[in-house]
Design a protein around this motif. Sequence first.
Motif, PDB file in Angstrom:
ATOM      1  N   PRO A  63       0.795  -1.231   0.000  1.00  0.00           N
ATOM      2  CA  PRO A  63       0.000   0.000   0.000  1.00  0.00           C
ATOM      3  C   PRO A  63       0.825   1.279   0.000  1.00  0.00           C
ATOM      4  N   GLY A  64       2.059   1.214   0.505  1.00  0.00           N
ATOM      5  CA  GLY A  64       2.905   2.408   0.512  1.00  0.00           C
ATOM      6  C   GLY A  64       3.167   2.976  -0.866  1.00  0.00           C
ATOM      7  N   LEU A  65       3.059   2.138  -1.890  1.00  0.00           N
ATOM      8  CA  LEU A  65       3.282   2.608  -3.262  1.00  0.00           C
ATOM      9  C   LEU A  65       2.223   3.611  -3.708  1.00  0.00           C
ATOM     10  N   LEU A  66       1.053   3.553  -3.093  1.00  0.00           N
ATOM     11  CA  LEU A  66      -0.046   4.417  -3.528  1.00  0.00           C
ATOM     12  C   LEU A  66       0.232   5.894  -3.288  1.00  0.00           C
ATOM     13  N   ALA A  67       1.164   6.225  -2.398  1.00  0.00           N
ATOM     14  CA  ALA A  67       1.449   7.628  -2.093  1.00  0.00           C
ATOM     15  C   ALA A  67       2.497   8.235  -3.026  1.00  0.00           C
ATOM     16  N   ARG A 157      -7.289   6.927  -5.600  1.00  0.00           N
ATOM     17  CA  ARG A 157      -7.459   5.540  -5.152  1.00  0.00           C
ATOM     18  C   ARG A 157      -7.805   4.616  -6.325  1.00  0.00           C
ATOM     19  N   TRP A 158      -8.452   5.191  -7.346  1.00  0.00           N
ATOM     20  CA  TRP A 158      -8.963   4.369  -8.444  1.00  0.00           C
ATOM     21  C   TRP A 158      -7.978   4.232  -9.586  1.00  0.00           C
ATOM     22  N   ARG A 159      -6.951   5.052  -9.628  1.00  0.00           N
ATOM     23  CA  ARG A 159      -5.896   4.986 -10.646  1.00  0.00           C
ATOM     24  C   ARG A 159      -6.476   4.928 -12.069  1.00  0.00           C
ATOM     25  N   GLY A 160      -7.451   5.790 -12.333  1.00  0.00           N
ATOM     26  CA  GLY A 160      -8.100   5.841 -13.638  1.00  0.00           C
ATOM     27  C   GLY A 160      -7.418   6.799 -14.589  1.00  0.00           C
ATOM     28  N   ASN A 161      -7.885   6.822 -15.829  1.00  0.00           N
ATOM     29  CA  ASN A 161      -7.318   7.684 -16.872  1.00  0.00           C
ATOM     30  C   ASN A 161      -8.180   8.903 -17.165  1.00  0.00           C
ATOM     31  N   LEU A 162      -9.399   8.684 -17.604  1.00  0.00           N
ATOM     32  CA  LEU A 162     -10.286   9.768 -18.013  1.00  0.00           C
ATOM     33  C   LEU A 162     -11.445   9.882 -17.029  1.00  0.00           C
ATOM     34  N   TRP A 163     -11.583  11.043 -16.420  1.00  0.00           N
ATOM     35  CA  TRP A 163     -12.658  11.292 -15.456  1.00  0.00           C
ATOM     36  C   TRP A 163     -13.662  12.279 -16.042  1.00  0.00           C
ATOM     37  N   PHE A 164     -14.935  11.899 -16.042  1.00  0.00           N
ATOM     38  CA  PHE A 164     -15.973  12.824 -16.490  1.00  0.00           C
ATOM     39  C   PHE A 164     -16.923  13.120 -15.325  1.00  0.00           C
ATOM     40  N   ASP A 194     -13.009  -4.484 -12.026  1.00  0.00           N
ATOM     41  CA  ASP A 194     -13.114  -5.094 -10.704  1.00  0.00           C
ATOM     42  C   ASP A 194     -11.983  -4.562  -9.836  1.00  0.00           C
ATOM     43  N   ARG A 195     -12.295  -4.349  -8.566  1.00  0.00           N
ATOM     44  CA  ARG A 195     -11.353  -3.651  -7.684  1.00  0.00           C
ATOM     45  C   ARG A 195     -10.694  -4.568  -6.661  1.00  0.00           C
ATOM     46  N   CYS A 196      -9.531  -4.109  -6.154  1.00  0.00           N
ATOM     47  CA  CYS A 196      -8.725  -4.913  -5.236  1.00  0.00           C
ATOM     48  C   CYS A 196      -8.350  -4.067  -4.019  1.00  0.00           C
ATOM     49  N   LEU A 197      -7.482  -4.611  -3.175  1.00  0.00           N
ATOM     50  CA  LEU A 197      -7.094  -3.943  -1.935  1.00  0.00           C
ATOM     51  C   LEU A 197      -6.326  -2.645  -2.146  1.00  0.00           C
ATOM     52  N   ALA A 198      -5.834  -2.413  -3.354  1.00  0.00           N
ATOM     53  CA  ALA A 198      -5.114  -1.157  -3.603  1.00  0.00           C
ATOM     54  C   ALA A 198      -5.982   0.055  -3.286  1.00  0.00           C
ATOM     55  N   THR A 199      -7.292  -0.067  -3.465  1.00  0.00           N
ATOM     56  CA  THR A 199      -8.194   1.062  -3.227  1.00  0.00           C
ATOM     57  C   THR A 199      -8.319   1.418  -1.756  1.00  0.00           C
ATOM     58  N   THR A 200      -7.891   0.523  -0.868  1.00  0.00           N
ATOM     59  CA  THR A 200      -8.036   0.799   0.568  1.00  0.00           C
ATOM     60  C   THR A 200      -6.942   1.712   1.098  1.00  0.00           C
ATOM     61  N   ALA A 201      -5.902   1.961   0.299  1.00  0.00           N
ATOM     62  CA  ALA A 201      -4.774   2.778   0.748  1.00  0.00           C
ATOM     63  C   ALA A 201      -4.983   4.258   0.399  1.00  0.00           C
ATOM     64  N   ASP A 220     -23.959  -4.203  -4.449  1.00  0.00           N
ATOM     65  CA  ASP A 220     -23.902  -5.612  -4.878  1.00  0.00           C
ATOM     66  C   ASP A 220     -22.829  -5.867  -5.938  1.00  0.00           C
ATOM     67  N   HIS A 221     -21.731  -5.142  -5.851  1.00  0.00           N
ATOM     68  CA  HIS A 221     -20.581  -5.404  -6.717  1.00  0.00           C
ATOM     69  C   HIS A 221     -19.343  -4.825  -6.050  1.00  0.00           C
ATOM     70  N   GLN A 222     -18.181  -5.056  -6.648  1.00  0.00           N
ATOM     71  CA  GLN A 222     -16.933  -4.453  -6.186  1.00  0.00           C
ATOM     72  C   GLN A 222     -16.205  -3.829  -7.369  1.00  0.00           C
ATOM     73  N   ASP A 223     -16.966  -3.139  -8.218  1.00  0.00           N
ATOM     74  CA  ASP A 223     -16.442  -2.550  -9.443  1.00  0.00           C
ATOM     75  C   ASP A 223     -16.446  -1.032  -9.355  1.00  0.00           C
ATOM     76  N   PHE A 224     -15.477  -0.424 -10.038  1.00  0.00           N
ATOM     77  CA  PHE A 224     -15.480   1.033 -10.203  1.00  0.00           C
ATOM     78  C   PHE A 224     -14.749   1.366 -11.486  1.00  0.00           C
ATOM     79  N   SER A 225     -15.382   2.138 -12.331  1.00  0.00           N
ATOM     80  CA  SER A 225     -14.903   2.572 -13.651  1.00  0.00           C
ATOM     81  C   SER A 225     -15.105   1.473 -14.681  1.00  0.00           C
TER      82      SER A 225
END
Length: 245
Positions: A63-67, A157-164, A194-201, A220-225
């Motif tokens: 998780p330290g990599l997220l910063a 937290r989501w490490r996405g590319n394009l945000w609208f 589908d999302r993983c523990l990286a989002t918790t950091a 009822d899912h664990q998805d984002f983007s």
Amino acid sequence: MQIAHILRHPLKSHGREALTSVALRSGEAMPWDRVWAVAHEASKADGSSWAHCANFSRGSKAPGLLAISSKLDEANEQLHLTHPNRPNLSFHPDTEADKLIEWVQPLVPQDRALPARIVRLDGRGFTDSDFPSVTLCNLASHRAVEQQLGHALSIHRWRGNLWFDSDEPWIEFDWMGRDIRIGGATIRLRERTDRCLATTANPETGERDADILGTLKHWDHQDFSVRAEVVEGGPITIGDTVKVL
């Protein structure tokens, strides 16, 4: 609906960089996004082809990599990294990998396969999908997660590319299989992310501090983007309209 943020991650899981514009290319990931990745000691990745994320150092395990924040000098291919607990680092990923490996040691668990080398994959990039993808994220969905969790969250937290920005959360899931026109480019939505523990950091501290996966279960899912392929290349700039075709 308009583009609010454009982000790239030149070294997979090791930093993010905000842009004001980008020129997408048909059949490729975002230029310079995840073009490099840090292979660990047990990895079989050699840069000759795409490899699964399990081959690389990543935020779900460290998780330290997220910063980490990054800035890429494209002309010289020099990458500049910052972290609240590490000195600033400038290096060339292809020729000075040892600098990164030494720098990152305090940020990774020592009881797991340790960072060993940097691999490169131009155009295709080491995206988490098995096809060259660009991720499209909805700020309304992000705000819905914040509201359910009860406090503000960084979009990093989501490490996405394009945000609208829109008024309707999760509307992006209804667009699956559709083409989306943004600026001079057209992307086709292919799958939910589908999302993983990286989002918790926390991207400011690198400490795990929020049950993001548990919060997403409210829907009822664990998805984002959503992950998309570029079907028509062209420029995208912050403020461009997002149009569903």
